[in-house]
Design an enzyme around this catalytic site. Structure first.
Site, PDB file in Angstrom:
ATOM      1  N   SER A  64     -12.859  -5.053   2.486  1.00  0.00           N
ATOM      2  CA  SER A  64     -14.621  -4.362   1.617  1.00  0.00           C
ATOM      3  C   SER A  64     -15.564  -4.901   1.893  1.00  0.00           C
ATOM      4  CB  SER A  64     -13.268  -5.086   0.506  1.00  0.00           C
ATOM      5  OG  SER A  64     -12.608  -3.710  -0.124  1.00  0.00           O
ATOM      6  N   PRO A  65     -16.139  -5.228   3.713  1.00  0.00           N
ATOM      7  CA  PRO A  65     -17.172  -4.961   3.803  1.00  0.00           C
ATOM      8  C   PRO A  65     -18.546  -4.265   3.182  1.00  0.00           C
ATOM      9  CG  PRO A  65     -16.264  -4.140   5.621  1.00  0.00           C
ATOM     10  CD  PRO A  65     -15.199  -4.331   4.152  1.00  0.00           C
ATOM     11  N   LEU A  66     -18.066  -2.880   3.055  1.00  0.00           N
ATOM     12  CA  LEU A  66     -18.531  -2.060   1.953  1.00  0.00           C
ATOM     13  C   LEU A  66     -19.148  -1.815   0.728  1.00  0.00           C
ATOM     14  CD1 LEU A  66     -18.231   1.017   4.225  1.00  0.00           C
ATOM     15  CD2 LEU A  66     -20.432  -0.432   5.004  1.00  0.00           C
ATOM     16  N   GLY A  67     -18.174  -2.488   0.756  1.00  0.00           N
ATOM     17  CA  GLY A  67     -18.326  -3.438  -1.606  1.00  0.00           C
ATOM     18  C   GLY A  67     -17.606  -2.038  -1.522  1.00  0.00           C
ATOM     19  N   ARG A  68     -16.399  -1.531  -1.704  1.00  0.00           N
ATOM     20  CA  ARG A  68     -14.934  -0.624  -1.761  1.00  0.00           C
ATOM     21  C   ARG A  68     -16.251   0.894  -1.953  1.00  0.00           C
ATOM     22  NH1 ARG A  68     -10.983  -3.696  -2.587  1.00  0.00           N
ATOM     23  NH2 ARG A  68     -11.438  -5.349  -3.662  1.00  0.00           N
ATOM     24  N   GLY A  69     -16.768   0.324  -0.555  1.00  0.00           N
ATOM     25  CA  GLY A  69     -18.052   1.951  -0.671  1.00  0.00           C
ATOM     26  C   GLY A  69     -18.730   1.988  -0.941  1.00  0.00           C
ATOM     27  N   PHE A  70     -19.801   1.214  -1.727  1.00  0.00           N
ATOM     28  CA  PHE A  70     -20.433   1.181  -2.895  1.00  0.00           C
ATOM     29  C   PHE A  70     -21.704   1.067  -1.909  1.00  0.00           C
ATOM     30  CE2 PHE A  70     -23.520  -0.677  -6.207  1.00  0.00           C
ATOM     31  CZ  PHE A  70     -23.658   0.851  -7.371  1.00  0.00           C
ATOM     32  N   TYR A  95       1.080  -1.076  -0.205  1.00  0.00           N
ATOM     33  CA  TYR A  95       0.216   0.007  -0.037  1.00  0.00           C
ATOM     34  C   TYR A  95       0.690   1.124  -0.240  1.00  0.00           C
ATOM     35  CZ  TYR A  95      -3.501  -3.273   1.745  1.00  0.00           C
ATOM     36  OH  TYR A  95      -4.672  -4.243   1.871  1.00  0.00           O
ATOM     37  N   HIS A 149      -0.172 -11.850   1.405  1.00  0.00           N
ATOM     38  CA  HIS A 149      -1.131 -11.287   1.193  1.00  0.00           C
ATOM     39  C   HIS A 149      -1.645 -12.051  -0.644  1.00  0.00           C
ATOM     40  CE1 HIS A 149      -1.835  -6.327  -0.539  1.00  0.00           C
ATOM     41  NE2 HIS A 149      -3.067  -7.415   0.206  1.00  0.00           N
TER      42      HIS A 149
END
Length: 328
Positions: free
Chosen positions: A202-208, A54, A123
């Site tokens: 990404s539990p928020l779907g990359r923010g979507f 990162y 990773h």
């Protein structure tokens, strides 16, 4: 915040993903990011997740600075395995050979400014190196006191079994959310059989799934979601917006945001599941942490399932090339 167990490692029920503070989601602000990390600790978050790739090491340095005076309050997780070309940062290889494992951990320790890493992940699995060699080298790091617990990321069921035969694996980090559920049939049962915790990125779907994005124009410069991510293509985005609208309706009935409902759904998948939503802003951190205490009834879970069927999402998680590195 309540605690959960990843193997025998105790962590907060929700962690903080730090990747976006340094790369992939547009420009960052180190001062704001450090303040967000400090606020997370104040709110009871103990698990902080970074990786050597990162920002090509910049994120580890940032997290190390933020946690310098609070090291004893946190569980620090980082990852190795991706190798980036300095002249072409988008080009990546994968290494899992023993020599590289030892080389990578020393560099991460130096960037983080710590004497040990609490949870160290591979990773991505290196298809050219037996997992026994990689995990064997990681076990040597445990014996040397450089790391405390071993994790894998996006590994397949057979690889997980072979890895556990070498050394206990505390956690598998993998994408899991209302619109990424491919691990449920095989990988989750294997992890539970073997006592491996699940860290859901990404539990928020990359923010979507927060409902904040309605077009690709909403993504700023340098945001990788607008650069070849299949689910965010113009065609798929239009289809996937229907998922968010349905989720919004259920969330409104509960008096919460769609993002909070999506996070709570992940946390209700089991006591061995710890989501690590990423953010670089205190506002969104506080919204996410509030979801850790949200209880969902059977009726709530049924309403969510009806609103967001497991096969409703349009598009794959990554590009075809990147998808080939998953589940090895």
């Amino acid at each position: 915040m309540e605690s959960r167990k990843l193997g025998d490692l105790e962590v907060s029920a929700q962690g903080l993903g730090c990747m976006g503070m340094s790369e992939f989601y547009g420009p960052g602000d180190d001062t704001e990011s450090i303040a967000t990390i400090h606020r997370a600790i104040d709110l009871g978050v103990t698990l902080f997740d970074t990786a050597d790739m990162y920002g090509s090491g910049a994120n580890e340095e940032l997290v190390g600075r933020a946690l310098k005076d609070r090291r004893d309050q946190v569980v620090l997780a980082t990852k190795f395995g991706f190798v980036r070309d300095p002249d072409n940062p988008t080009a990546r290889g994968v290494r899992g050979d023993a020599a590289y494992v030892h080389e990578a951990v020393d560099k991460s320790l130096a960037r983080l400014g710590v004497d040990h890493i609490d949870l160290y992940y591979q990773h991505r699995v290196d298809p050219t190196v037996p997992i026994e060699e990689t995990v064997g080298a990681m076990a040597e790091l445990v014996q040397a006191g450089k790391i405390r617990h071993i994790g894998l990321s996006e590994a397949g069921p057979e690889t997980i079994r072979r890895a556990v035969a070498v050394h206990p694996i505390s956690a598998l980090q993998t994408e899991w959310s209302l619109w990424s559920r491919d691990i449920e049939d095989e990988i989750v049962p294997v992890c539970r059989e073997l006592g491996v915790g699940i860290v859901a990125y990404s539990p928020l779907g990359r923010g979507f799934l927060t409902g904040r994005f309605t077009s690709t124009d909403a993504f700023g410069e340098g945001d990788f979601r607008a650069a070849g991510q299949p689910r965010f293509s113009e065609e798929n985005l239009a289809k996937n917006l229907a998922i968010v609208e349905a989720l919004k309706a259920v969330a409104a009935e509960r008096g919460v945001t769609p993002g909070q409902l999506a996070l709570a759904w992940v946390q209700h998948q089991g006591q061995d599941v710890v989501p690590i939503p990423g953010t670089k802003r205190i506002k969104y951190l506080e919204e996410n942490v509030a979801a850790a205490g949200l209880e969902l009834s059977d009726d709530d879970l049924a309403a969510i399932a009806a609103a967001v069927p497991a096969d409703a999402v349009a598009g794959t998680r990554y590009s075809a090339a990147s998808m080939n590195s998953l589940g090895r």
